[in-house]
Design an enzyme around this catalytic site. Sequence first.
Site, PDB file in Angstrom:
ATOM      1  N   HIS A   1       5.725  -6.636 -27.402  1.00 13.46           N
ATOM      2  CA  HIS A   1       4.424  -7.009 -26.845  1.00 13.46           C
ATOM      3  C   HIS A   1       3.986  -8.398 -27.310  1.00 13.46           C
ATOM      4  O   HIS A   1       4.469  -8.918 -28.320  1.00 13.46           O
ATOM      5  CB  HIS A   1       3.360  -5.974 -27.221  1.00 13.46           C
ATOM      6  CG  HIS A   1       3.143  -5.882 -28.705  1.00 13.46           C
ATOM      7  ND1 HIS A   1       2.375  -6.801 -29.400  1.00 13.46           N
ATOM      8  CD2 HIS A   1       3.593  -5.006 -29.621  1.00 13.46           C
ATOM      9  CE1 HIS A   1       2.363  -6.480 -30.676  1.00 13.46           C
ATOM     10  NE2 HIS A   1       3.102  -5.387 -30.842  1.00 13.46           N
TER      11      HIS A   1
ATOM     12  N   GLU B   1       4.893   2.078 -32.349  1.00 13.44           N
ATOM     13  CA  GLU B   1       5.155   1.469 -33.652  1.00 13.44           C
ATOM     14  C   GLU B   1       4.953   2.513 -34.745  1.00 13.44           C
ATOM     15  O   GLU B   1       4.262   3.531 -34.543  1.00 13.44           O
ATOM     16  CB  GLU B   1       4.215   0.271 -33.863  1.00 13.44           C
ATOM     17  CG  GLU B   1       4.438  -0.516 -35.138  1.00 13.44           C
ATOM     18  CD  GLU B   1       5.832  -1.121 -35.234  1.00 13.44           C
ATOM     19  OE1 GLU B   1       6.770  -0.371 -35.595  1.00 13.44           O
ATOM     20  OE2 GLU B   1       5.985  -2.330 -34.982  1.00 13.44           O
TER      21      GLU B   1
END
Length: 196
Positions: A8, A79
């Site tokens: 990202h 994550e």
Amino acid sequence: MNIYVVRHGQTEENLKGTYYGALDCGLTDLGVSQAKVLGERLKDIKFDKVYCSDLKRAGETLKYINAIEEVFVDERLRERNFGVFEGKTFKEIEKEFAEECIAWNDDWKDFRPCGGESFRDSYLRVEAFMENLKEETGENILVCTHGGIVRAMYVYILEGNLDVYWKFGSRNADLSIIKNQSGYFYIDSIIPLEVV
């Protein structure tokens, strides 16, 4: 099979230098610009399937990549959850959680902060995801995820040797191309984002 793995774009937590995995923050203006550059870089590739973390920053990045309408959201691409360390810098963690920080330094693979995951926990999620990718039949797969997860994918490709985790970086909006040939994965290229 070509697996295009993107991290990202930049977030406010990246700017602060904090540990954050579960914090669901969006992109900065620079992060949006980075995502647009990624979109331009990948615009001519026809993706057969797209996977994305369920966290906001990954979804926002994916919006700028002209992929396909259907996106498979997969929590295994999240994550690592840092529990009570979330949103704190290492100095803050050292100050507020001195004993836990020592335990973390002594056993970085298996230490689990309160409310969070160990590195091994998050790696095992990635391992399961990569095993599932072996069953894919498309030519081009896109995966939009996070820096720690990208590095865990490298660990998987390097036969699950957790120690190699520290041998790689993964910057915002970097692109990695992983090849799968008859169930054999290898890292074809790691392409840094051009300076925006």
